[in-house]
Design a protein around this motif. Structure first.
Motif, mmCIF file in Angstrom:
data_model
loop_
_atom_site.group_PDB
_atom_site.id
_atom_site.type_symbol
_atom_site.label_atom_id
_atom_site.label_comp_id
_atom_site.label_asym_id
_atom_site.label_seq_id
_atom_site.Cartn_x
_atom_site.Cartn_y
_atom_site.Cartn_z
ATOM 1 N N UNK A 631 0.852 -1.403 0.060
ATOM 2 C CA UNK A 631 0.058 0.140 -0.213
ATOM 3 C C UNK A 631 0.727 1.352 -0.174
ATOM 4 N N UNK A 632 1.512 1.774 -1.119
ATOM 5 C CA UNK A 632 2.573 2.612 -1.145
ATOM 6 C C UNK A 632 0.802 4.333 -0.780
ATOM 7 N N UNK A 633 1.932 5.718 -0.829
ATOM 8 C CA UNK A 633 1.737 6.342 0.232
ATOM 9 C C UNK A 633 3.488 7.272 -0.003
ATOM 10 N N UNK A 634 3.081 8.250 0.211
ATOM 11 C CA UNK A 634 4.152 9.813 -0.226
ATOM 12 C C UNK A 634 5.010 9.648 1.561
ATOM 13 N N UNK A 635 5.998 9.105 1.110
ATOM 14 C CA UNK A 635 7.006 9.221 2.858
ATOM 15 C C UNK A 635 8.055 10.002 2.400
ATOM 16 N N UNK A 636 8.089 11.232 3.232
ATOM 17 C CA UNK A 636 9.230 12.055 3.529
ATOM 18 C C UNK A 636 10.771 10.972 3.978
ATOM 19 N N UNK A 667 16.340 15.071 -0.652
ATOM 20 C CA UNK A 667 16.773 13.589 -1.105
ATOM 21 C C UNK A 667 14.822 13.511 -1.363
ATOM 22 N N UNK A 668 13.368 14.196 -0.659
ATOM 23 C CA UNK A 668 12.627 14.537 -0.852
ATOM 24 C C UNK A 668 11.539 13.465 -1.068
ATOM 25 N N UNK A 669 10.703 13.039 -1.399
ATOM 26 C CA UNK A 669 9.618 12.105 -1.136
ATOM 27 C C UNK A 669 9.929 10.478 -2.020
ATOM 28 N N UNK A 670 9.326 9.865 -1.582
ATOM 29 C CA UNK A 670 9.312 8.400 -2.242
ATOM 30 C C UNK A 670 8.015 7.916 -1.610
ATOM 31 N N UNK A 671 7.293 7.129 -3.186
ATOM 32 C CA UNK A 671 5.492 6.243 -3.404
ATOM 33 C C UNK A 671 6.451 5.469 -3.197
ATOM 34 N N UNK A 672 6.188 4.669 -1.374
ATOM 35 C CA UNK A 672 6.196 3.227 -0.535
ATOM 36 C C UNK A 672 5.118 3.258 0.184
#
Length: 779
Positions: A631-636, A667-672
């Motif tokens: 279940x992906x979401x925006x992760x800092x 580093x930004x955010x990733x979808x994870x």
């Protein structure tokens, strides 16, 4: 005595007088004799002069009697001079009747009136032309009204006059024709007087200057050619007259309403003036420009060829050589400026070892020079000292020149040798293959086959020596098929490969129980390849594999059901054990002894560790089966990694390890999936903490890349060998530093599966004694 003296005196006087008289008489006689001799000499001289003179006198007396030399008879064609004028016509010789009558009348008129006359006479049967001039004879010559006729042989003069008259008439006709030709000439022509003024122009000149008439051109002195370099047409014509040399030049002029290129010539005609004409060479100039452009394009094209081409003129000089020709024969750049002859070119090429080695080079060079006189192309093959093979073609040209073509065939010969080797290799390869191969042409005839092809069908090898047609081949093998109707399927496969250019296959069963699989493959050369393989054993193995596949599918279904129920089956007993242990620890069943509290604490710790192991095994198994939920979401990423590091502060401090976290908001955010990604990074960090000795150092670095984010976790622990790293990634049991077998590690395999489930990649580099670096690449 006195008388005697007187008598003597008288006698003396008489004698003296007689002597004087005798002397006078002698002198007078001598003078008369001298005068007679002089007269006779003068007569002989005059007679000789008359005989040798071109004119012959003829005296015609009043009675018609003739007196004259016999030489006149020869002119008249008579044997002797007749006595009378009327006898000059004998009927066969002499004068004609008409000429005689005309002469008689002229003589009679002269005798009567003393008027002279002239006439022309041609004797019978003679080509002589005689001129007659008549006049009244002097009385000293003849009295009584005689006529003196002078005859002149006018044959040569008359012939000359006739010739001159003929030439004059011809010249007049030629002049008229020349004037007509000049007038009708399509090119402008003109004539200038000695004052360099226009005197005569033709119609083409009038049309060229758009004048009304030739008289108008002459009157207005309209010039066709404009001034060139400050000199007009009259000045150039004056230069031609002064130098007495024709002057030719190429100028631009307006002819009609168009600008044309003319070749103008001024021809001096002595003191008469200067003639001129202009030839329109505009088309010639255009053709010349087109030819130059064509030649430049041709030479530019020849420079692009890989074949060397050179051109020699009739003088055997090299006029052009393209770049490949210069490269093949190593010609210097000076050859384009100082054009060498054919023999010199051979010498230059020989000096640079670009000619074949011959025993007698001068003789061989002379033989090659004979190519210029050949009637057809000559082809030769040269092998140079550096093993370069050249194909030479010498093409004689109609103008006496020569075109020399040099083609470097070294690569072609090498390719030919390679091709022969490949053909032999192909034949050997065909014969050594397990598959049976046959190549068919588009017409259906068999072209090539290997040794296995006749054997697999059970046919004799000599049957294929005649390259049989596919239909004949099918007739031969139809009785060997379990179902003869399948022969059509084999024919369709061959036809599809050769004509339709499609790949097809099939399978047939022979009457002896063997199973053959065949396929038709179109080849690039238009042929078709038929491959046949005995798949009897593989068919049996396939059936066995199919049964095993069914069993594996059933086992996979069981595993899926197992994974679906494992969470409940594993966690429910552990939850119960942990719950009862917590109740015992809280004193629900009464106070525990110190030893009992230790046992309960050990039970709770084991339950927690076993729960984590079970969760890891479930996640790893679900990930390998493709059943792990993400279940992906925006992760800092920075805050997320910082939280993971802080959650392990106790373990880090317990081992006295220094951890350096490097990264920033960039580093930004990733979808994870926050939980699963945290477990993956946590397992990598836990392994780094466990592998780092006390006082060691751990680095966690976050960097943003174009293709995603990179997370690096490195330590300076003992590290692993490549074999140990491979076993660690597979989850095998590891050996400790003391040589004893360690616990099974599932952290790395689970971390790799979780990262790959996020579309990322895990890379681990480890070196024994130098530490380990784990790099996580996330999109």
């Amino acid at each position: 005595m006195e008388l005697s003296l007187t008598a003597l005196a008288l006698l003396g006087l008489l004698l003296a007088a007689w002597t004087v008289g005798a002397g006078w008489m002698v002198v007078s006689s001598l003078q008369r004799a001298q005068a007679a001799r002089t007269a006779r000499s003068t007569m002989r001289r005059l007679s000789r002069m008359i005989d040798d003179s071109p004119a012959i006198p003829l005296l015609v007396k009043a009675d018609g009697k003739l007196e004259g030399p016999e030489r006149l008879a020869a002119w008249l064609g008579l044997s002797s001079l007749p006595g009378f004028l009327s006898e000059l016509d004998t009927g066969k010789a002499g004068l004609t009747e008409g000429d005689l009558e005309q002469l008689r009348d002229a003589v009679r008129r002269t005798q009567k009136t003393a008027s002279p006359f002239r006439m022309m006479i041609t004797p019978r049967g003679s080509e002589k032309s005689l001129a007659v001039r008549g006049q009244l004879a002097n009385a000293a010559i003849a009295s009584g009204g005689a006529a003196l006729l002078w005859w002149f042989d006018f044959s040569e003069s008359q012939g000359e006059l006739s010739r001159l008259r003929t030439e004059t008439a011809r010249a007049r006709n030629d002049f008229a024709a020349l004037v007509g030709l000049i007038e009708a000439a399509p090119m402008p022509m003109w004539f200038r007087g000695n004052d360099m003024q226009l005197r005569l122009v033709n119609s083409a000149y009038v049309d060229a200057v758009a004048a009304e008439s030739a008289a108008d051109v002459v009157k207005k002195q309209i010039e066709l050619v404009e001034k060139v370099d400050g000199l007009d047409a009259a000045q150039v014509a004056r230069q031609a007259r002064d130098r007495d040399t024709p002057i030719e030049r190429i100028v631009q002029a307006t002819v009609g309403s168009q600008r044309r290129t003319l070749r103008v010539s001024d021809l001096p005609l002595g003191s008469e003036g200067v003639a001129g004409y202009g030839i329109d060479i505009e088309e010639l100039e255009e053709q010349t420009r087109a030819f130059r452009a064509f030649r430049a394009a041709q030479r530019s094209m020849l420079d692009q060829l890989s074949v060397g081409v050179a051109q020699f003129d009739p003088d055997k000089r090299l006029t052009f050589a393209n770049q490949p020709f210069q490269r093949i024969f190593a010609l210097p750049n000076s050859a384009q400026l100082d054009l060498p002859t054919f023999e010199r070119f051979l010498d230059m090429a020989r000096d640079r070892s670009r000619l074949p080695e011959v025993r007698d080079f001068p003789e061989w060079r002379a033989e090659l020079a004979g190519w210029f006189q050949e009637g057809s192309a000559v082809e030769d093959a040269w092998t140079l000292p550096d093993s370069t093979h050249l194909r030479i073609v010498a093409q004689p040209m109609p103008d006496g020149g020569l075109v020399l073509v040099a083609e470097d065939r070294s690569e072609q010969l090498a390719l030919s040798a390679t091709r022969d080797t490949l053909l032999r290799t192909r034949t050997a390869t065909f014969d050594s293959l397990f598959e049976s191969l046959g190549v068919f042409a588009p017409d259906g005839r068999m072209q090539l086959w290997n040794r296995s092809f006749p054997a697999i069908w059970g046919l004799p090898e000599d049957f294929f020596d005649e390259h049989p047609h596919v239909d004949k081949l099918l007739d031969k093998i139809s009785n060997r098929l379990a179902r003869p109707g399948q022969r059509k399927a084999i024919g369709e496969v061959v036809r599809a490969a050769t004509l339709d250019r499609k790949e097809r296959g099939g399978r047939v069963v022979l009457s002896d129980g063997r199973t053959l699989e065949f396929a038709g493959v179109p080849l690039p050369d238009g042929n078709g390849l038929l491959t046949v393989m005995d798949v009897t054993d593989s068919t049996k193995a396939e059936e066995a594999l199919r049964e095993r596949a069914s069993a594996l599918e059933e086992a996979d279904a069981v595993k899926t059901r197992f994974l679906a129920n494992m969470s409940y089956e594993f966690r429910t007993p552990l939850t119960s054990i942990g719950g009862f242990a917590e109740l015992l620890q809280s004193g629900v069943a009464g106070d525990l002894s110190e030893q009992g509290s230790e046992y309960v604490g050990a039970i709770l710790a084991s339950v927690e560790r076993l729960s984590k192991q079970i969760e890891s095994v479930l996640d790893l198994t679900q990930s390998e089966a493709g059943l792990l939920p993400i279940a992906t979401e925006e992760v800092d990423l920075l805050a997320f990694t910082t939280h993971i590091v802080r959650s392990r502060e106790d373990a880090i401090e317990a081992k006295n390890v220094t951890l350096d976290l490097r990264g920033d908001k960039g580093a930004g955010q990733v979808n994870a999936d926050r939980r699963q990604l945290g477990r993956a990074l946590g397992n990598l960090l836990d392994n780094a903490i466990a592998a780092t000795p006390p006082g060691g150092r751990i680095l966690v670095a976050l960097t943003r890349r174009k293709s995603g984010v990179r997370v690096v976790i490195s330590d300076n622990g003992e590290g692993m060998k490549p074999s140990e790293l491979a076993r660690a990634l597979d989850g095998y049991r590891l050996a400790g530093s003391d040589g004893k077998e360690g616990k099974r590690g599932l952290g790395l395999p689970l971390a790799r599966q979780l990262i790959e489930a996020h579309g990322g990649r895990l890379e681990i580099q480890s070196e024994k004694g130098a530490g380990t670096t784990a790099t996580v690449l996330l999109p």
